[in-house]
Design a protein around this motif. Sequence first.
Motif, PDB file in Angstrom:
ATOM      1  N   GLY A  46       0.813  -1.194   0.151  1.00 51.67           N
ATOM      2  CA  GLY A  46      -0.483  -0.062   0.393  1.00 51.67           C
ATOM      3  C   GLY A  46       1.046   1.352  -0.441  1.00 51.67           C
ATOM      4  N   ILE A  47       2.302   1.052   0.055  1.00 52.92           N
ATOM      5  CA  ILE A  47       3.146   1.946  -0.383  1.00 52.92           C
ATOM      6  C   ILE A  47       2.627   2.849  -1.673  1.00 52.92           C
ATOM      7  CG2 ILE A  47       5.212   3.184   0.060  1.00 52.92           C
ATOM      8  CD1 ILE A  47       5.948   1.125   2.418  1.00 52.92           C
ATOM      9  N   TYR A  48       2.647   3.906  -2.134  1.00 56.33           N
ATOM     10  CA  TYR A  48       3.470   4.644  -3.254  1.00 56.33           C
ATOM     11  C   TYR A  48       5.088   4.955  -3.814  1.00 56.33           C
ATOM     12  CZ  TYR A  48      -0.932   6.716  -2.526  1.00 56.33           C
ATOM     13  OH  TYR A  48      -2.628   6.525  -2.302  1.00 56.33           O
ATOM     14  N   TYR A  49       4.815   4.542  -4.535  1.00 55.53           N
ATOM     15  CA  TYR A  49       7.069   3.882  -5.214  1.00 55.53           C
ATOM     16  C   TYR A  49       6.812   5.208  -6.245  1.00 55.53           C
ATOM     17  CZ  TYR A  49       7.425   0.820  -1.752  1.00 55.53           C
ATOM     18  OH  TYR A  49       7.542  -0.625  -0.609  1.00 55.53           O
ATOM     19  N   ILE A  50       7.962   6.083  -6.016  1.00 55.05           N
ATOM     20  CA  ILE A  50       8.360   6.800  -7.716  1.00 55.05           C
ATOM     21  C   ILE A  50       9.695   5.673  -7.982  1.00 55.05           C
ATOM     22  CG2 ILE A  50       9.442   9.046  -8.642  1.00 55.05           C
ATOM     23  CD1 ILE A  50       7.629  10.236  -5.943  1.00 55.05           C
ATOM     24  N   THR A  51       9.469   5.318  -9.636  1.00 49.57           N
ATOM     25  CA  THR A  51      10.362   4.851  -9.819  1.00 49.57           C
ATOM     26  C   THR A  51      11.567   5.369 -10.980  1.00 49.57           C
ATOM     27  OG1 THR A  51       9.507   2.741  -9.463  1.00 49.57           O
ATOM     28  CG2 THR A  51      11.424   2.801 -10.364  1.00 49.57           C
ATOM     29  N   VAL A  52      12.368   6.160 -10.720  1.00 41.57           N
ATOM     30  CA  VAL A  52      12.886   6.697 -11.959  1.00 41.57           C
ATOM     31  C   VAL A  52      14.053   5.493 -12.396  1.00 41.57           C
ATOM     32  CG1 VAL A  52      14.820   8.233 -12.594  1.00 41.57           C
ATOM     33  CG2 VAL A  52      12.439   8.988 -10.317  1.00 41.57           C
ATOM     34  N   ASP A  74      -0.722  12.531   1.306  1.00 41.23           N
ATOM     35  CA  ASP A  74      -0.791  13.430   1.043  1.00 41.23           C
ATOM     36  C   ASP A  74       1.160  14.677   0.625  1.00 41.23           C
ATOM     37  OD1 ASP A  74      -3.126  13.893   1.760  1.00 41.23           O
ATOM     38  OD2 ASP A  74      -2.269  14.097   4.025  1.00 41.23           O
ATOM     39  N   GLU A  75       1.625  13.647   0.515  1.00 38.49           N
ATOM     40  CA  GLU A  75       3.440  13.455   0.422  1.00 38.49           C
ATOM     41  C   GLU A  75       3.713  13.478  -0.858  1.00 38.49           C
ATOM     42  OE1 GLU A  75       5.438  11.290   3.409  1.00 38.49           O
ATOM     43  OE2 GLU A  75       4.393  13.063   5.076  1.00 38.49           O
ATOM     44  N   LEU A  76       2.457  13.209  -1.844  1.00 39.24           N
ATOM     45  CA  LEU A  76       3.370  12.132  -2.648  1.00 39.24           C
ATOM     46  C   LEU A  76       3.485  13.624  -4.375  1.00 39.24           C
ATOM     47  CD1 LEU A  76       3.894   9.846  -5.133  1.00 39.24           C
ATOM     48  CD2 LEU A  76       1.345   9.798  -5.290  1.00 39.24           C
ATOM     49  N   GLU A  78       4.266  16.930  -3.629  1.00 42.40           N
ATOM     50  CA  GLU A  78       6.039  17.544  -2.891  1.00 42.40           C
ATOM     51  C   GLU A  78       6.863  16.710  -3.682  1.00 42.40           C
ATOM     52  OE1 GLU A  78       8.022  19.011   0.746  1.00 42.40           O
ATOM     53  OE2 GLU A  78       5.780  18.322   0.898  1.00 42.40           O
ATOM     54  N   ILE A  79       6.767  15.349  -3.459  1.00 47.97           N
ATOM     55  CA  ILE A  79       8.341  14.093  -3.806  1.00 47.97           C
ATOM     56  C   ILE A  79       8.098  14.040  -4.883  1.00 47.97           C
ATOM     57  CG2 ILE A  79       8.969  12.358  -2.877  1.00 47.97           C
ATOM     58  CD1 ILE A  79       7.738  12.066  -0.132  1.00 47.97           C
ATOM     59  N   ILE A  80       6.957  13.629  -5.810  1.00 51.39           N
ATOM     60  CA  ILE A  80       6.977  13.853  -7.309  1.00 51.39           C
ATOM     61  C   ILE A  80       8.053  15.111  -8.111  1.00 51.39           C
ATOM     62  CG2 ILE A  80       6.184  13.609  -9.475  1.00 51.39           C
ATOM     63  CD1 ILE A  80       3.981  12.472  -8.015  1.00 51.39           C
ATOM     64  N   GLN A  81       7.794  16.854  -7.529  1.00 50.18           N
ATOM     65  CA  GLN A  81       8.212  17.576  -7.632  1.00 50.18           C
ATOM     66  C   GLN A  81       9.857  18.320  -7.309  1.00 50.18           C
ATOM     67  OE1 GLN A  81       6.634  20.263 -10.257  1.00 50.18           O
ATOM     68  NE2 GLN A  81       8.937  19.652 -10.413  1.00 50.18           N
ATOM     69  N   LYS A  82       9.861  17.266  -6.288  1.00 49.80           N
ATOM     70  CA  LYS A  82      12.121  17.333  -5.990  1.00 49.80           C
ATOM     71  C   LYS A  82      12.246  15.962  -6.552  1.00 49.80           C
ATOM     72  CE  LYS A  82      10.660  18.621  -0.973  1.00 49.80           C
ATOM     73  NZ  LYS A  82      11.086  18.287   0.570  1.00 49.80           N
ATOM     74  N   THR A  83      11.732  15.207  -7.136  1.00 53.74           N
ATOM     75  CA  THR A  83      11.921  13.797  -7.917  1.00 53.74           C
ATOM     76  C   THR A  83      12.418  14.637  -8.702  1.00 53.74           C
ATOM     77  OG1 THR A  83      11.151  12.364  -6.278  1.00 53.74           O
ATOM     78  CG2 THR A  83      12.297  11.807  -8.666  1.00 53.74           C
ATOM     79  N   ILE A  84      11.390  14.992  -9.821  1.00 56.55           N
ATOM     80  CA  ILE A  84      12.092  15.363 -11.316  1.00 56.55           C
ATOM     81  C   ILE A  84      13.231  16.384 -11.097  1.00 56.55           C
ATOM     82  CG2 ILE A  84      10.375  17.408 -13.040  1.00 56.55           C
ATOM     83  CD1 ILE A  84       7.635  16.101 -12.283  1.00 56.55           C
ATOM     84  N   ILE A  85      12.983  17.726 -10.392  1.00 52.78           N
ATOM     85  CA  ILE A  85      13.793  18.523  -9.957  1.00 52.78           C
ATOM     86  C   ILE A  85      14.668  18.162 -10.108  1.00 52.78           C
ATOM     87  CG2 ILE A  85      14.731  20.696  -8.790  1.00 52.78           C
ATOM     88  CD1 ILE A  85      11.578  21.057  -8.108  1.00 52.78           C
ATOM     89  N   SER A  86      15.137  16.653  -8.953  1.00 49.42           N
ATOM     90  CA  SER A  86      16.661  16.249  -8.777  1.00 49.42           C
ATOM     91  C   SER A  86      17.466  15.779  -9.479  1.00 49.42           C
ATOM     92  CB  SER A  86      15.694  15.556  -7.709  1.00 49.42           C
ATOM     93  OG  SER A  86      17.017  14.918  -7.391  1.00 49.42           O
ATOM     94  N   PHE A  87      16.456  15.431 -10.591  1.00 48.67           N
ATOM     95  CA  PHE A  87      16.846  14.436 -12.044  1.00 48.67           C
ATOM     96  C   PHE A  87      17.053  14.759 -13.294  1.00 48.67           C
ATOM     97  CE2 PHE A  87      15.949  11.247  -8.949  1.00 48.67           C
ATOM     98  CZ  PHE A  87      16.968   9.744  -8.481  1.00 48.67           C
ATOM     99  N   ARG A  88      16.236  16.122 -12.769  1.00 50.74           N
ATOM    100  CA  ARG A  88      16.074  16.361 -14.389  1.00 50.74           C
ATOM    101  C   ARG A  88      17.223  17.913 -14.625  1.00 50.74           C
ATOM    102  NH1 ARG A  88      15.978  14.118 -18.479  1.00 50.74           N
ATOM    103  NH2 ARG A  88      15.514  15.371 -19.734  1.00 50.74           N
ATOM    104  N   ASN A  89      17.462  19.172 -13.251  1.00 53.70           N
ATOM    105  CA  ASN A  89      18.307  19.508 -13.245  1.00 53.70           C
ATOM    106  C   ASN A  89      19.942  19.131 -13.106  1.00 53.70           C
ATOM    107  OD1 ASN A  89      16.307  21.632 -13.759  1.00 53.70           O
ATOM    108  ND2 ASN A  89      16.190  22.313 -11.883  1.00 53.70           N
ATOM    109  N   SER A  90      20.479  17.837 -12.627  1.00 58.91           N
ATOM    110  CA  SER A  90      21.533  16.704 -12.745  1.00 58.91           C
ATOM    111  C   SER A  90      22.440  17.076 -14.161  1.00 58.91           C
ATOM    112  CB  SER A  90      21.466  15.902 -12.434  1.00 58.91           C
ATOM    113  OG  SER A  90      20.806  15.404 -13.048  1.00 58.91           O
TER     114      SER A  90
END
Length: 90
Positions: A46-52, A74-76, A78-90
């Motif tokens: 039942g946990i959400y996973y963001i896989t890059v 409720d945190e999904l 924000e964490i999706i946005q942080k993930t996008i920024i982390s992997f697309r701004n590198s």
Amino acid sequence: MWWRKYETLDLLGGKISYIGDDLEDMIEITYPDGMFIDIGKATIDGIYYITVLSSDDSKGWNAPLAEIAVISKDELFEIIQKTIISFRNS
């Protein structure tokens, strides 16, 4: 209209596809260079996973760049946005 919450994500050049709310496959974000971000809710825990992934093929799935567990929906956003920024701004 569960997807409306995610329409304001800054995809940094990606294209988003909405599949289904609280499903194993919820959201997919694809990029012209092949990078793929998959968001879903695991049926086992039942946990959400963001896989890059570097690519949406067996090579990418066999060696994910990251797999981020998100317990609260409720945190999904924000964490999706942080993930996008982390992997697309590198």
